[in-house]
Design a protein around this motif. Sequence first.
Motif, PDB file in Angstrom:
ATOM      1  N   MET A   1       6.570 -20.742  14.695  1.00 25.67           N
ATOM      2  CA  MET A   1       6.001 -19.402  14.580  1.00 25.67           C
ATOM      3  C   MET A   1       6.279 -18.837  13.189  1.00 25.67           C
ATOM      4  O   MET A   1       7.291 -19.136  12.565  1.00 25.67           O
ATOM      5  CB  MET A   1       6.587 -18.470  15.635  1.00 25.67           C
ATOM      6  N   ILE A   2       5.361 -18.007  12.723  1.00 21.31           N
ATOM      7  CA  ILE A   2       5.492 -17.350  11.434  1.00 21.31           C
ATOM      8  C   ILE A   2       5.807 -15.881  11.657  1.00 21.31           C
ATOM      9  O   ILE A   2       5.155 -15.208  12.461  1.00 21.31           O
ATOM     10  CB  ILE A   2       4.188 -17.484  10.617  1.00 21.31           C
ATOM     11  N   SER A   3       6.816 -15.387  10.960  1.00 25.19           N
ATOM     12  CA  SER A   3       7.154 -13.964  10.999  1.00 25.19           C
ATOM     13  C   SER A   3       6.670 -13.313   9.709  1.00 25.19           C
ATOM     14  O   SER A   3       7.115 -13.685   8.623  1.00 25.19           O
ATOM     15  CB  SER A   3       8.666 -13.767  11.144  1.00 25.19           C
ATOM     16  N   VAL A   4       5.745 -12.362   9.831  1.00 18.13           N
ATOM     17  CA  VAL A   4       5.259 -11.611   8.678  1.00 18.13           C
ATOM     18  C   VAL A   4       6.091 -10.348   8.556  1.00 18.13           C
ATOM     19  O   VAL A   4       6.099  -9.507   9.461  1.00 18.13           O
ATOM     20  CB  VAL A   4       3.767 -11.244   8.839  1.00 18.13           C
ATOM     21  N   VAL A   5       6.837 -10.211   7.464  1.00 15.33           N
ATOM     22  CA  VAL A   5       7.731  -9.075   7.255  1.00 15.33           C
ATOM     23  C   VAL A   5       7.125  -8.146   6.213  1.00 15.33           C
ATOM     24  O   VAL A   5       6.829  -8.566   5.087  1.00 15.33           O
ATOM     25  CB  VAL A   5       9.135  -9.543   6.818  1.00 15.33           C
ATOM     26  N   ILE A   6       6.942  -6.881   6.589  1.00 17.04           N
ATOM     27  CA  ILE A   6       6.319  -5.890   5.716  1.00 17.04           C
ATOM     28  C   ILE A   6       7.269  -4.710   5.526  1.00 17.04           C
ATOM     29  O   ILE A   6       7.410  -3.871   6.417  1.00 17.04           O
ATOM     30  CB  ILE A   6       4.989  -5.387   6.295  1.00 17.04           C
ATOM     31  N   PRO A   7       7.965  -4.620   4.382  1.00 15.96           N
ATOM     32  CA  PRO A   7       8.794  -3.451   4.106  1.00 15.96           C
ATOM     33  C   PRO A   7       7.901  -2.296   3.665  1.00 15.96           C
ATOM     34  O   PRO A   7       6.950  -2.491   2.902  1.00 15.96           O
ATOM     35  CB  PRO A   7       9.695  -3.923   2.965  1.00 15.96           C
ATOM     36  N   CYS A   8       8.172  -1.088   4.135  1.00 18.56           N
ATOM     37  CA  CYS A   8       7.344   0.037   3.698  1.00 18.56           C
ATOM     38  C   CYS A   8       8.106   1.348   3.814  1.00 18.56           C
ATOM     39  O   CYS A   8       9.041   1.479   4.610  1.00 18.56           O
ATOM     40  CB  CYS A   8       6.052   0.109   4.509  1.00 18.56           C
TER      41      CYS A   8
ATOM     42  N   MET B   1      -4.075 -13.873  10.393  1.00 20.92           N
ATOM     43  CA  MET B   1      -3.176 -14.710  11.180  1.00 20.92           C
ATOM     44  C   MET B   1      -3.769 -15.127  12.525  1.00 20.92           C
ATOM     45  O   MET B   1      -3.078 -15.762  13.322  1.00 20.92           O
ATOM     46  CB  MET B   1      -1.855 -13.972  11.411  1.00 20.92           C
ATOM     47  N   LYS B   2      -5.006 -14.786  12.751  1.00 20.00           N
ATOM     48  CA  LYS B   2      -5.642 -15.103  14.032  1.00 20.00           C
ATOM     49  C   LYS B   2      -5.604 -16.611  14.302  1.00 20.00           C
ATOM     50  O   LYS B   2      -5.901 -17.422  13.425  1.00 20.00           O
ATOM     51  CB  LYS B   2      -7.094 -14.618  14.022  1.00 20.00           C
ATOM     52  N   GLY B   3      -5.216 -16.982  15.508  1.00 22.85           N
ATOM     53  CA  GLY B   3      -5.148 -18.387  15.885  1.00 22.85           C
ATOM     54  C   GLY B   3      -3.828 -19.047  15.563  1.00 22.85           C
ATOM     55  O   GLY B   3      -3.631 -20.221  15.904  1.00 22.85           O
ATOM     56  N   ARG B   4      -2.905 -18.334  14.939  1.00 21.20           N
ATOM     57  CA  ARG B   4      -1.591 -18.882  14.613  1.00 21.20           C
ATOM     58  C   ARG B   4      -0.516 -18.141  15.396  1.00 21.20           C
ATOM     59  O   ARG B   4      -0.610 -16.920  15.586  1.00 21.20           O
ATOM     60  CB  ARG B   4      -1.283 -18.745  13.116  1.00 21.20           C
ATOM     61  N   ALA B   5       0.498 -18.867  15.835  1.00 15.99           N
ATOM     62  CA  ALA B   5       1.638 -18.221  16.489  1.00 15.99           C
ATOM     63  C   ALA B   5       2.373 -17.388  15.444  1.00 15.99           C
ATOM     64  O   ALA B   5       2.826 -17.913  14.428  1.00 15.99           O
ATOM     65  CB  ALA B   5       2.568 -19.268  17.082  1.00 15.99           C
TER      66      ALA B   5
ATOM     67  N   LEU C   1      -1.500 -14.855   3.339  1.00 18.65           N
ATOM     68  CA  LEU C   1      -0.353 -15.137   4.208  1.00 18.65           C
ATOM     69  C   LEU C   1      -0.394 -16.564   4.760  1.00 18.65           C
ATOM     70  O   LEU C   1       0.592 -17.307   4.617  1.00 18.65           O
ATOM     71  CB  LEU C   1      -0.292 -14.119   5.350  1.00 18.65           C
ATOM     72  N   PRO C   2      -1.491 -17.006   5.389  1.00 17.86           N
ATOM     73  CA  PRO C   2      -1.507 -18.383   5.893  1.00 17.86           C
ATOM     74  C   PRO C   2      -1.473 -19.416   4.775  1.00 17.86           C
ATOM     75  O   PRO C   2      -0.928 -20.512   4.962  1.00 17.86           O
ATOM     76  CB  PRO C   2      -2.805 -18.453   6.696  1.00 17.86           C
ATOM     77  N   LYS C   3      -2.034 -19.102   3.618  1.00 16.95           N
ATOM     78  CA  LYS C   3      -2.016 -20.035   2.495  1.00 16.95           C
ATOM     79  C   LYS C   3      -0.583 -20.267   2.011  1.00 16.95           C
ATOM     80  O   LYS C   3      -0.206 -21.399   1.686  1.00 16.95           O
ATOM     81  CB  LYS C   3      -2.877 -19.506   1.347  1.00 16.95           C
TER      82      LYS C   3
END
Length: 239
Positions: free
Chosen positions: A1-8, A26-30, A99-101
């Motif tokens: 699984m990929i965790s996308v972290v967005i600080p804001c 990220m559609k289709g990816r865990a 992101l997926p790249k």
Amino acid sequence: MISVVIPCRNEADNLAFLLDEVDAAMKGRAHEVIVVDDGSTDATGDVLAKRMQSGLPLRHIRHDRSAGQSAAVRSGVFAAQGQIVVTMDGDGQNNPAYLPKLADALAAAGPSVGIAAGQRLKRTDTKLKQISSRLANKLRSALLKDDTRDSGCGLKAVHTELFRQLPFFDGWHRYLPALVIREGYGVVHVDVIDRERRHGKSNYGILDRGARGILDLYGVWWLRRRRKVVPGVTEITHG
């Protein structure tokens, strides 16, 4: 699984469209999306609460006061449940299409590589910010030899376990390639194209970075020099 972290911090208007773009990319990816709210005083909490009710893989981590971008990234990394963390800024200038790249580039590079770092083309920042970043990157590259043209880009993919091992300090997120090299891993790069900010203004400015930049650079240089050998570690069983 990929965790996308967005600080804001105070990016409610930008998050409203940015999170839609993240979901599409990220559609289709865990995956999971972790927004680290660095003590925002705007409607960031309301935007996230509304989206979380729809059942999207979104998590809201909140700081009770602003601690800075590095601390926000770190909180997201330690909350992550994925094997890879991909980071991006919350101001909308980073395009989620990358992101997926980044995750794929890191995976394809093999276990000897610890980070896939975005490098911005066609910068959209002010001239002053572009000039200051260019000078800082040249000095950093000359001292740290991290083979990275633009270490300040928010788009990066790092193995989660490795990310958590890196020495932490304020400003840490700008030196990730050098810190990963210090641990004995390589770096791969992905060229990305920046976008203009749609709403608001930067919450982490030039003076905030420049005032401590020289000390941070010296500190990372010192850390690199104090670890000259990274041994391979294996457990040998007998019997």
